[in-house]
Scaffold this motif. Structure first.
Motif, PDB file in Angstrom:
ATOM      1  N   SER A  18       0.809  -1.205   0.000  1.00  0.00           N
ATOM      2  CA  SER A  18       0.000   0.000   0.000  1.00  0.00           C
ATOM      3  C   SER A  18       0.852   1.268   0.000  1.00  0.00           C
ATOM      4  O   SER A  18       0.367   2.335  -0.305  1.00  0.00           O
ATOM      5  CB  SER A  18      -0.941   0.003   1.201  1.00  0.00           C
ATOM      6  N   ALA A  28      -4.870  -4.176  -9.906  1.00  0.00           N
ATOM      7  CA  ALA A  28      -6.277  -4.552 -10.058  1.00  0.00           C
ATOM      8  C   ALA A  28      -6.793  -4.146 -11.434  1.00  0.00           C
ATOM      9  O   ALA A  28      -7.542  -4.894 -12.068  1.00  0.00           O
ATOM     10  CB  ALA A  28      -7.120  -3.912  -8.962  1.00  0.00           C
ATOM     11  N   ALA A  29      -6.385  -2.987 -11.929  1.00  0.00           N
ATOM     12  CA  ALA A  29      -6.815  -2.519 -13.249  1.00  0.00           C
ATOM     13  C   ALA A  29      -6.236  -3.398 -14.355  1.00  0.00           C
ATOM     14  O   ALA A  29      -6.931  -3.727 -15.326  1.00  0.00           O
ATOM     15  CB  ALA A  29      -6.405  -1.068 -13.457  1.00  0.00           C
ATOM     16  N   VAL A  49      -0.826   6.727  -8.221  1.00  0.00           N
ATOM     17  CA  VAL A  49      -1.687   5.554  -8.250  1.00  0.00           C
ATOM     18  C   VAL A  49      -1.024   4.484  -7.404  1.00  0.00           C
ATOM     19  O   VAL A  49       0.140   4.144  -7.632  1.00  0.00           O
ATOM     20  CB  VAL A  49      -1.880   5.036  -9.700  1.00  0.00           C
ATOM     21  N   LYS A  50      -1.780   3.947  -6.430  1.00  0.00           N
ATOM     22  CA  LYS A  50      -1.228   2.878  -5.606  1.00  0.00           C
ATOM     23  C   LYS A  50      -0.996   1.645  -6.472  1.00  0.00           C
ATOM     24  O   LYS A  50      -1.774   1.365  -7.394  1.00  0.00           O
ATOM     25  CB  LYS A  50      -2.174   2.522  -4.469  1.00  0.00           C
ATOM     26  N   GLU A 100      -1.430  -1.436  -5.818  1.00  0.00           N
ATOM     27  CA  GLU A 100      -2.530  -2.405  -5.754  1.00  0.00           C
ATOM     28  C   GLU A 100      -3.690  -1.993  -6.667  1.00  0.00           C
ATOM     29  O   GLU A 100      -4.357  -2.841  -7.257  1.00  0.00           O
ATOM     30  CB  GLU A 100      -3.021  -2.588  -4.322  1.00  0.00           C
ATOM     31  N   ASP A 101      -3.922  -0.688  -6.837  1.00  0.00           N
ATOM     32  CA  ASP A 101      -4.961  -0.213  -7.755  1.00  0.00           C
ATOM     33  C   ASP A 101      -4.546  -0.443  -9.202  1.00  0.00           C
ATOM     34  O   ASP A 101      -5.362  -0.829 -10.041  1.00  0.00           O
ATOM     35  CB  ASP A 101      -5.254   1.273  -7.528  1.00  0.00           C
ATOM     36  N   ARG A 102      -3.277  -0.191  -9.519  1.00  0.00           N
ATOM     37  CA  ARG A 102      -2.771  -0.419 -10.869  1.00  0.00           C
ATOM     38  C   ARG A 102      -2.857  -1.905 -11.213  1.00  0.00           C
ATOM     39  O   ARG A 102      -3.294  -2.290 -12.292  1.00  0.00           O
ATOM     40  CB  ARG A 102      -1.320   0.060 -10.995  1.00  0.00           C
TER      41      ARG A 102
END
Length: 175
Positions: free
Chosen positions: A5, A40-41, A33-34, A36-38
């Protein structure tokens, strides 16, 4: 994990030029952009582009719900080597790519997904059938590392992605 994170991807975008003449400066906008978000995308994009299932393994009920087909017994040996026997596992109501004669033979309860034979660029799937066992393996050339398998005549099929998370954008030039 607690370290994930904290990591972030920095993306800088140019938003235009401010000022005139020699005093002109380029204005930038920095977006954090974290990781984990990248990630997930990227996983979502891979899933939308290449997650596939054999024809008939899922059915659409009269209420529109998609469920596992309990009577699915696997593809026949002749059908398992055709790209038209595999579908993207995403609902797409578009049947524009299918000619009128082919539409007449479709079964709306099992042909509600999009065939992978219509994927662009042509040749973005590699299909292999092993001798002896008959195992069919489909590999995506768009997302290198995505593999799908199916054992004809059985309910056994699945897929896995072991890649770098980079889309092969050069594929149209390679074919």
């Amino acid at each position: 994990c607690s370290m994930c994170s904290r990591k972030a991807v920095v993306s800088t975008q140019s938003t235009g030029v401010v000022g005139e003449g020699e005093e002109a400066e380029e204005e930038t906008n920095t977006v954090l952009v974290k990781e984990e978000d990248r990630l997930a995308a990227v996983i979502d994009e891979i899933d939308r582009d290449v997650h596939i299932v054999p024809r008939g393994s899922y059915v659409k009920t009269a209420t529109g719900k998609i469920v596992t087909n309990r009577s699915f017994e696997g593809l026949k040996n002749l059908d398992c080597v055709k790209l038209s026997s595999y579908f993207h596992f995403k609902v797409t109501p578009s049947t524009d790519k299918i000619n009128l004669l082919a539409k007449a033979t479709l079964d709306p309860s099992i042909d509600f997904l999009e065939h992978i034979e219509h994927d662009l660029p042509k040749g973005c799937w590699s299909l292999h059938q092993e001798r002896g066992s008959g195992l069919v393996v489909l590999k995506s050339l768009l997302w290198l590392g995505y593999n799908f398998y199916h054992v004809p005549g059985t309910r056994k099929f699945g897929s896995a992605y072991f890649g770098t998370g980079e889309k092969n954008i050069d594929l149209p030039f390679m074919l």
